[in-house]
Design a protein around this motif. Structure first.
Motif, short mmCIF file in Angstrom:
data_model
loop_
_atom_site.label_atom_id
_atom_site.label_comp_id
_atom_site.label_asym_id
_atom_site.label_seq_id
_atom_site.Cartn_x
_atom_site.Cartn_y
_atom_site.Cartn_z
N ALA A 71 -16.87 -25.31 66.67
CA ALA A 71 -17.21 -25.35 65.24
C ALA A 71 -18.28 -26.40 64.97
CB ALA A 71 -15.95 -25.63 64.41
N PRO A 76 -19.30 -19.68 65.18
CA PRO A 76 -18.39 -19.23 64.11
C PRO A 76 -17.03 -18.70 64.58
CG PRO A 76 -20.08 -17.57 64.50
CD PRO A 76 -20.41 -18.74 65.39
N CYS A 77 -16.90 -18.42 65.89
CA CYS A 77 -15.69 -17.71 66.31
C CYS A 77 -15.39 -17.97 67.78
CB CYS A 77 -15.92 -16.20 66.07
SG CYS A 77 -14.49 -15.15 66.32
N ILE A 118 -13.16 -22.00 61.61
CA ILE A 118 -13.60 -21.14 62.72
C ILE A 118 -12.77 -19.87 62.72
CG2 ILE A 118 -12.04 -21.95 64.58
CD1 ILE A 118 -14.77 -22.15 66.26
#
Ligand code: PBG
Length: 331
Positions: A71, A76-77, A118
């Motif tokens: 993060a 983002p993921c 996240i």
């Protein structure tokens, strides 16, 4: 359209300086293009994976630290993959449905520590939980039973959604699973949980190191060719994608990555939906091996391959290089 000819036209003009190259770049990499796959272990120590130098399995109580690093780097993921202890693997992969399994505990740790900072993507398939390493329930003939497997995958997806997963990513390649999972998520009030379908997933030789990482490689006998796609086929990938979109996938994935960029491009042009590519474990290992052998500059290889996905039309890339690449992008 008529173009000027040489010497009025010299395409090298716009390439002559760094500022000009930056101005004319058609594609750009950003940390938000990346999804970082992470492996989780029940053990207490970090476990390096020999076939993926630089990648480890992380204990559950340290997984949130990895997510925080991601993060902070603008990723983002994260995508989670469990290395289920051998004694919890079974013929029917029932551990996948345990609300206290490694996957669910890892989701909880990250959600507790990071909340909405996240996204968490979780893989739906039974291979990290089965004693035979196949992604579904194996019938007497050795054929993986489609519809019975889908019923279990629906329960697995619900188990993950209830634990807090944001994106359900079915990687099993059973027919009809996206629709069944979508319906179950709606019925269980997970209306905002997304589905990213591994829509065009090929039976590939590039998954070897991943299978070491989740511990299914030594268990798997035979191959996954009765459900994963034949690398010979391109048109069939478009049919797979069409079905998954019709069944309610929010985004689709092509996997592996570099060897299948033609599929990424065709899917993007045909369907105009978000397409993600998975630069898989064997691709990671190839880049690391090339760099270690002095055959190429690691950072340059990483960034060039990631840019290729963008050029092909990908919205984003799952890559084990995500953290390193994200840090390179902002430097
Ligand atoms: C599980 C799954 C696999 C990968 C992602 N999910 C392996 C397989 O299908 O055998 C491969 C990812 C990688 O190689 O990095 N179904």
């Amino acid at each position: 359209m008529s173009h000027a000819a040489y010497p009025a036209l010299r395409l090298r003009r716009t390439r002559a300086t760094a500022w000009s190259r930056a101005m004319f770049a058609e594609n750009r990499l950003h940390p938000s293009d990346l999804i970082w796959p992470l492996f989780v272990t029940d053990g207490e120590e970090e476990q390096p994976i020999a076939t993926m130098p630089g990648v480890s399995r992380w204990p559950v109580d340290r997984i949130a630290d990895r997510a925080r690093e991601a993060a902070d780097a603008g990723i983002p993921c994260v995508a989670l993959f469990p290395n289920t202890p051998p004694e919890l693997r079974s013929d029917d992969g029932a551990e996948a449905l345990n609300p206290d399994n490694l996957m669910c505990r890892a989701i909880g740790e990250i959600k507790d520590a990071l909340g909405a900072d996240i996204g968490i993507l979780t893989d739906v398939a039974l291979d990290p939980y089965t004693s035979h390493g196949q992604d579904g329930l194996v019938g007497d003939s050795g054929y993986v039973r489609n519809d019975d497997t889908v019923s279990v995958l629906v329960e697995q997806a619900l188990n993950q959604a209830r634990a807090g997963a944001d994106i359900i990513a079915p990687s099993d390649m059973m027919d009809g699973r996206v629709g069944a999972i979508r319906e179950a998520l709606e019925d269980d009030a997970h209306t905002t949980v997304q589905i990213m379908a591994y829509a065009a997933k090929y039976a590939s030789a590039f998954y070897g190191p991943f299978r070491d990482a989740v511990g299914s490689g030594g268990l798997l006998k035979g191959d996954k060719k009765t459900y994963q796609m034949d690398p010979a086929n391109g048109d069939e990938a478009l049919r797979e994608v069409a079905l998954d979109i019709a069944e309610g996938a929010d985004s689709v994935m092509v996997k592996p990555g570099l060897a299948y960029l033609d599929i990424v491009r065709r899917v993007k042009e045909r369907f105009e939906v978000p397409v993600f590519a998975y630069q898989v474990s064997g691709e990671y290992a190839m880049i690391e091996a090339a760099a270690a052998a002095g055959a190429g500059d690691r950072d340059a290889l990483v960034l060039e391959t990631l840019l290729a996905f963008k050029r092909a039309g990908a919205s984003g890339v799952l890559t084990y290089h995500a953290l390193h690449a994200a840090r390179l992008m902002v430097d």
